[in-house]
Design an enzyme around this catalytic site. Sequence first.
Site, PDB file in Angstrom:
ATOM      1  N   GLU A   1      26.682  56.739  -0.148  1.00  0.00           N
ATOM      2  CA  GLU A   1      27.823  57.480   0.387  1.00  0.00           C
ATOM      3  C   GLU A   1      27.423  58.636   1.297  1.00  0.00           C
ATOM      4  OE1 GLU A   1      30.432  58.574  -2.807  1.00  0.00           O
ATOM      5  OE2 GLU A   1      30.801  56.486  -3.386  1.00  0.00           O
TER       6      GLU A   1
ATOM      7  N   HIS B   1      17.652  55.383  -2.161  1.00  0.00           N
ATOM      8  CA  HIS B   1      17.587  53.930  -1.951  1.00  0.00           C
ATOM      9  C   HIS B   1      17.413  53.187  -3.277  1.00  0.00           C
ATOM     10  CE1 HIS B   1      15.985  55.368   2.075  1.00  0.00           C
ATOM     11  NE2 HIS B   1      16.975  54.578   2.437  1.00  0.00           N
TER      12      HIS B   1
ATOM     13  N   GLY C   1      13.951  51.582   5.585  1.00  0.00           N
ATOM     14  CA  GLY C   1      12.653  51.864   5.017  1.00  0.00           C
ATOM     15  C   GLY C   1      12.395  53.336   4.764  1.00  0.00           C
TER      16      GLY C   1
END
Length: 279
Positions: free
Chosen positions: A148, A37, A31
């Site tokens: 990554e 994201h 979150g």
Amino acid sequence: MKVVRDAAALAAAVGEWRAAGQRVAVVPTMGYLHEGHLALVARARELAPRVVATIFVNPTQFAPHEDLGRYPRDEAGDIAKLEAAGCDLLFAPPVEVVYPPGFATRISMDGPALGLEGTHRPQMFGGVALVCTRLFGLTRADVGVFGEKDWQQVMVIRRVVADLALPIEIVTVPTVRAADGLALSSRNAYLDAGARAKAVALHAALVFAAERLRAGETAGEACAAAEKRLLEAGFDRVDYVAVRREGDFSELDRLEGAARVLGAAWLGSVRLVDNIPEI
């Protein structure tokens, strides 16, 4: 976008998609979402017609002294961002859904979990392996998408998927950075203005180490010089700057083939982690 919090509702939604022959991608998160994201969600949409994001601050990967209780949270903002990104379903379970009463399984990791983060946060990778395995099973996803920035974590997840023959493909997305090079991270919210100005030195130090490696220095020489630069830039402590082979996370003395330069360092109470690919 549906928001579900229990395993039965998740299974029902995924079951409908699977009955229609649709592939499912999962983007596991804790979150407090940022553009990094959302890049994972975008990649997931390219890989499957149905995308599940998960938000779960996983207690099994935090030590007692770490920031589980104060980890940044903004579920309403996260929902808005995921809806705008085209996510189909958010799975945001309470702890008792992921780890129900009587849950007794733990995962002990070796291989890519050893050293670096595994040394400084020894509880972390067993917890990461456990929660990802659990989320993969609950979502029944065909593909999992990860950033990554936490490269050692990616290696651990790939290892546990291979070792346990889990029916899921792991795909990675390059680190998303601010204009000055700082890797986007939810924990950047902890940085005050002064620390934020210093934080960019971590990425710069990794680039510096890579340049010295390409010039022929050993990993020890290049990493020591990069650590010195970080301290001179105002970091309070450096946990490591290191070089690892990209394929199996083994140590390298000199640059040969695909590798990663990785670093972790502290600005006050904030620990920053980053890595760059070096070929």
